[in-house]
Design a protein around this motif. Structure first.
Motif, PDB file in Angstrom:
ATOM      1  N   ALA A  72      32.994  18.900  63.072  1.00 20.69           N
ATOM      2  CA  ALA A  72      31.647  18.796  63.662  1.00 20.69           C
ATOM      3  C   ALA A  72      31.629  19.491  65.021  1.00 20.69           C
ATOM      4  O   ALA A  72      30.724  20.269  65.332  1.00 20.69           O
ATOM      5  N   ALA A  73      32.681  19.258  65.810  1.00 18.50           N
ATOM      6  CA  ALA A  73      32.746  19.876  67.144  1.00 18.50           C
ATOM      7  C   ALA A  73      32.790  21.400  67.045  1.00 18.50           C
ATOM      8  O   ALA A  73      32.258  22.120  67.881  1.00 18.50           O
ATOM      9  N   ALA A  74      33.397  21.891  65.965  1.00 20.11           N
ATOM     10  CA  ALA A  74      33.505  23.351  65.776  1.00 20.11           C
ATOM     11  C   ALA A  74      32.291  23.909  65.021  1.00 20.11           C
ATOM     12  O   ALA A  74      32.220  25.115  64.761  1.00 20.11           O
ATOM     13  N   GLY A  75      31.392  23.007  64.618  1.00 19.36           N
ATOM     14  CA  GLY A  75      30.212  23.468  63.862  1.00 19.36           C
ATOM     15  C   GLY A  75      30.579  24.002  62.491  1.00 19.36           C
ATOM     16  O   GLY A  75      29.921  24.870  61.940  1.00 19.36           O
ATOM     17  N   VAL A  76      31.659  23.448  61.926  1.00 14.54           N
ATOM     18  CA  VAL A  76      32.117  23.901  60.597  1.00 14.54           C
ATOM     19  C   VAL A  76      31.824  22.814  59.570  1.00 14.54           C
ATOM     20  O   VAL A  76      32.198  21.642  59.764  1.00 14.54           O
ATOM     21  N   SER A  77      31.132  23.168  58.516  1.00 14.94           N
ATOM     22  CA  SER A  77      30.724  22.143  57.539  1.00 14.94           C
ATOM     23  C   SER A  77      31.859  21.850  56.557  1.00 14.94           C
ATOM     24  O   SER A  77      32.806  22.621  56.420  1.00 14.94           O
ATOM     25  N   ILE A  78      31.698  20.710  55.884  1.00 16.52           N
ATOM     26  CA  ILE A  78      32.778  20.125  55.077  1.00 16.52           C
ATOM     27  C   ILE A  78      32.314  19.903  53.645  1.00 16.52           C
ATOM     28  O   ILE A  78      31.178  19.485  53.411  1.00 16.52           O
ATOM     29  N   VAL A  79      33.233  20.152  52.708  1.00 20.84           N
ATOM     30  CA  VAL A  79      32.997  19.760  51.309  1.00 20.84           C
ATOM     31  C   VAL A  79      34.070  18.741  50.944  1.00 20.84           C
ATOM     32  O   VAL A  79      35.264  19.048  50.957  1.00 20.84           O
ATOM     33  N   ALA A  80      33.642  17.505  50.668  1.00 23.42           N
ATOM     34  CA  ALA A  80      34.607  16.486  50.236  1.00 23.42           C
ATOM     35  C   ALA A  80      34.945  16.751  48.773  1.00 23.42           C
ATOM     36  O   ALA A  80      34.084  17.136  47.982  1.00 23.42           O
ATOM     37  N   GLN A  81      36.212  16.541  48.418  1.00 21.33           N
ATOM     38  CA  GLN A  81      36.651  16.857  47.051  1.00 21.33           C
ATOM     39  C   GLN A  81      37.616  15.779  46.564  1.00 21.33           C
ATOM     40  O   GLN A  81      38.455  15.310  47.325  1.00 21.33           O
ATOM     41  N   GLY A  82      37.455  15.420  45.292  1.00 18.89           N
ATOM     42  CA  GLY A  82      38.392  14.463  44.689  1.00 18.89           C
ATOM     43  C   GLY A  82      39.262  15.219  43.697  1.00 18.89           C
ATOM     44  O   GLY A  82      39.984  16.139  44.039  1.00 18.89           O
ATOM     45  N   GLY A  83      39.083  14.871  42.406  1.00 17.85           N
ATOM     46  CA  GLY A  83      39.876  15.525  41.364  1.00 17.85           C
ATOM     47  C   GLY A  83      39.334  16.888  40.983  1.00 17.85           C
ATOM     48  O   GLY A  83      39.912  17.609  40.178  1.00 17.85           O
ATOM     49  N   ASN A  84      38.171  17.249  41.571  1.00 16.56           N
ATOM     50  CA  ASN A  84      37.546  18.553  41.288  1.00 16.56           C
ATOM     51  C   ASN A  84      37.256  18.723  39.798  1.00 16.56           C
ATOM     52  O   ASN A  84      37.452  19.795  39.225  1.00 16.56           O
ATOM     53  N   THR A  85      36.788  17.658  39.177  1.00 13.17           N
ATOM     54  CA  THR A  85      36.457  17.704  37.733  1.00 13.17           C
ATOM     55  C   THR A  85      34.950  17.726  37.519  1.00 13.17           C
ATOM     56  O   THR A  85      34.477  17.650  36.388  1.00 13.17           O
ATOM     57  N   GLY A  86      34.184  17.830  38.588  1.00 15.75           N
ATOM     58  CA  GLY A  86      32.720  17.777  38.485  1.00 15.75           C
ATOM     59  C   GLY A  86      32.156  18.948  37.682  1.00 15.75           C
ATOM     60  O   GLY A  86      32.734  20.045  37.681  1.00 15.75           O
ATOM     61  N   ALA A  91      31.574  20.330  44.188  1.00 16.61           N
ATOM     62  CA  ALA A  91      32.725  20.465  45.101  1.00 16.61           C
ATOM     63  C   ALA A  91      33.059  21.936  45.346  1.00 16.61           C
ATOM     64  O   ALA A  91      34.139  22.258  45.855  1.00 16.61           O
ATOM     65  N   VAL A  92      32.129  22.814  45.021  1.00 23.08           N
ATOM     66  CA  VAL A  92      32.328  24.245  45.306  1.00 23.08           C
ATOM     67  C   VAL A  92      32.164  24.451  46.808  1.00 23.08           C
ATOM     68  O   VAL A  92      31.305  23.830  47.432  1.00 23.08           O
ATOM     69  N   ALA A  93      33.036  25.303  47.386  1.00 26.11           N
ATOM     70  CA  ALA A  93      32.981  25.517  48.839  1.00 26.11           C
ATOM     71  C   ALA A  93      32.820  27.008  49.151  1.00 26.11           C
ATOM     72  O   ALA A  93      33.067  27.866  48.303  1.00 26.11           O
ATOM     73  N   ARG A  94      32.396  27.261  50.405  1.00 30.47           N
ATOM     74  CA  ARG A  94      32.227  28.650  50.847  1.00 30.47           C
ATOM     75  C   ARG A  94      33.317  28.968  51.863  1.00 30.47           C
ATOM     76  O   ARG A  94      33.948  28.081  52.430  1.00 30.47           O
ATOM     77  N   ALA A  95      33.499  30.263  52.118  1.00 26.07           N
ATOM     78  CA  ALA A  95      34.624  30.739  52.927  1.00 26.07           C
ATOM     79  C   ALA A  95      34.654  30.103  54.308  1.00 26.07           C
ATOM     80  O   ALA A  95      35.739  29.886  54.864  1.00 26.07           O
ATOM     81  N   GLU A  96      33.474  29.738  54.842  1.00 26.52           N
ATOM     82  CA  GLU A  96      33.477  29.227  56.224  1.00 26.52           C
ATOM     83  C   GLU A  96      33.684  27.716  56.286  1.00 26.52           C
ATOM     84  O   GLU A  96      33.725  27.121  57.355  1.00 26.52           O
ATOM     85  N   GLN A  97      33.835  27.095  55.104  1.00 26.37           N
ATOM     86  CA  GLN A  97      33.883  25.626  55.089  1.00 26.37           C
ATOM     87  C   GLN A  97      35.313  25.091  55.003  1.00 26.37           C
ATOM     88  O   GLN A  97      36.238  25.786  54.592  1.00 26.37           O
ATOM     89  N   VAL A  98      35.433  23.820  55.352  1.00 26.01           N
ATOM     90  CA  VAL A  98      36.711  23.106  55.183  1.00 26.01           C
ATOM     91  C   VAL A  98      36.538  22.120  54.021  1.00 26.01           C
ATOM     92  O   VAL A  98      35.554  21.379  53.970  1.00 26.01           O
ATOM     93  N   ILE A  99      37.476  22.162  53.104  1.00 33.39           N
ATOM     94  CA  ILE A  99      37.492  21.175  52.002  1.00 33.39           C
ATOM     95  C   ILE A  99      38.335  19.993  52.472  1.00 33.39           C
ATOM     96  O   ILE A  99      39.456  20.181  52.956  1.00 33.39           O
TER      97      ILE A  99
END
Ligand code: S2G
Ligand code: ZN
Length: 491
Positions: A72-86, A91-99
């Motif tokens: 949040a402090a870095a202004g970088v968005s997050i994708v939470a991921q579990g087993g990635n079976t959705g 749970a798809v993420a983009r290059a600028e995001q943190v999983i």
């Protein structure tokens, strides 16, 4: 110079952020590249390409909170991921995001057989949750094809359904409490284990099904049930979905409503599984247009003999249906291994689709009584639009959730066929809508059904969703772009 400094800035942010994240989760639990990254970037149906700055694997809710605050402090968005079976690209993420992947948080915190509850961390694999309940002589009834690799946190995030919804409901019905990390890094501890706790808004059910867009679920208190002493598993051959609907009602009555599962399978699906899946055979003597998988699970019967009475009731119900011409043939498993094989048939028809070329998928629900009409209308409309298409309908008839999938016409180019995904979805979703149904029964929205959200949800609902999103995630840090269509999306 500006562009260079911009890219330099971006690289600096990434390096700096990665350093800070590594200090939180530990170097080896921050993945920034290489073969370890790959599983996190795969997407079940191959419809999306994922990328990310890094994958952080926190050890506990405190580390999740620190990761969220740092991003949040870095202004970088997050994708939470579990087993990635959705199945919906949630749970798809983009290059600028943190999983943020919850896999390391896989402790069963407590099983309380007397309270009929268990507390688990979000990263527990569903099959392990089921096993921990069984070890304590209890049942955690959420059961679905991906249970060997999906995580309970992801099941909550998508409000998963599966094959036992008929008796036990979907995930929301199976959860008493939730712990979650919010967009500002605070931890909400709502690990309630009370059956009654009427204090304030239902935050738990707001987070369940929100697909990581309102908070990151880190633990849950689950409801448990008595472990069935014995279950009765049968497969019936019927002539039509109408006959299946009649059979469903008969067996709910005959079993004193102890059916946990009533799955409908079109003949094409059963025969495809028999053809393509090793060891699978048609459980009935001859082929039938439709098959139903029925599971009744009895704890202790009226006559005190666990299961014997239930078996008699089910046999009587099936026999009457046979006499009345509602079903043509049926088999009841004589052993647990035969029971497992009948249930496996239902799982195998999902995998068998992959051998039939491209498959355009649907996950719709209609009122149970409308399932036959839904199937009739969709079948006609699909063939009207694509005469050589092969209807491949199956699903959870007991709760009105039909996966009316369409298999590629023989000889048609796969990519050309899959390019028809949206127009075919529109046909099927329109019919579901006309019958008072839903365009998403159990898989959620993710990226795949944003258009449908804009089309079928009222302006009031969409406005309320956006107000809630703004309230809980004002900087749009949590899984941005999922579940909610852009405000500009046309209706
Ligand atoms: C089912 C599984 C997911 C899929 O088999 O009930 O929910 O790919 C589906 O359709
Ligand atoms: Zn399903």
């Amino acid at each position: 110079v500006q562009s260079n400094s911009t890219s330099a800035t971006a690289d600096t942010v990434t390096a700096d952020l990665s350093d800070r994240l590594a200090r939180i989760v530990g170097d080896k639990h921050l993945i920034t590249g290489g073969v370890r990254l790959r599983p996190h970037l795969e997407e079940l149906r191959g419809r999306y390409t994922s990328a990310c700055r890094a994958v952080a694997l926190p050890a506990d809710a405190g580390e999740v909170a620190a990761v969220v605050q740092t991003c949040a402090a870095a202004g970088v968005s997050i994708v939470a991921q579990g087993g990635n079976t959705g199945a919906m690209g949630g749970a798809v993420a983009r290059a600028e995001q943190v999983i943020v992947n919850l896999a390391r948080m896989n402790r069963v915190l407590e099983v309380d057989p007397v309270n009929y509850t268990m507390r688990v961390e979000a990263g527990c694999i569903l099959a392990n949750v089921q096993a921990a309940a069984a070890d304590a002589g209890r049942l955690f009834p959420l059961s679905l094809g991906a249970q060997g690799s999906c995580q309970i946190g992801g099941n909550l995030a998508t409000n998963a359904g599966g094959i036992n919804v008929l008796r036990y409901g979907n995930t929301r019905d199976l959860v008493l409490g939730v712990q979650a990390v919010l967009a500002d890094g605070r931890i909400w501890d709502g690990m309630n284990s009370l059956r009654k706790n009427n204090t304030g808004y239902d935050l738990k059910n707001l987070l369940i099904g929100s697909e990581g867009t309102l908070g990151i679920i880190t633990a849950a208190t689950l409801k448990l049930f008595p472990a069935p002493k014995r279950r009765v598993v049968a497969v019936a051959g019927v002539a039509s979905p109408d006959a299946a609907l009649d059979l469903l009602g008969r067996l709910r009555d005959a079993s004193s409503d102890r059916l946990s599962t009533f799955e409908l399978m079109a003949n094409i699906a059963v025969q495809s599984a028999v053809r393509h899946i090793a060891g699978q055979t048609d459980p009935l003597a001859g082929e039938h247009d439709w098959y139903a998988l029925i599971v009744a699970d009895g704890t202790v019967d009226g006559d005190g003999d666990a299961g014997a009475g239930l078996r008699r009731d089910m046999e009587a119900g099936l026999a009457r249906a046979l006499d009345d011409g509602v079903l043509r043939d049926a088999v009841i498993a004589e052993s647990e291994s035969q029971a497992r094989k009948l249930i496996l048939l239902r799982e195998n028809i999902v995998e068998a689709q992959n051998f039939e070329g491209g498959s355009i998928k649907h996950d719709v629900s209609v009122p149970v009584a409308q399932v036959p009409e839904f199937i009739r209308r969709v079948h006609a409309a699909i063939l009207d639009a694509m005469p050589a298409a092969r209807a491949y309908p199956y699903g959870h008839m007991g709760d009105g959730n039909i996966h009316f999938n369409i298999s590629q016409p023989p000889g048609m180019d796969k990519e050309k066929f899959l390019a028809q995904w949206r127009p075919m979805n529109r046909i099927v979703h329109e019919i579901a809508h006309q019958l008072g149904g839903s365009f998403s029964a159990e898989h959620g929205i993710g990226l795949t059904k944003l258009e449908e959200m804009a089309r079928y949800k009222s302006a009031v609902e969409l406005d309320l969703y956006r107000q809630i999103k703004r309230a809980l995630d004002p900087h749009n840090l949590l899984n941005p772009g999922k579940v909610l269509p852009a405000a500009s999306a046309s209706r």
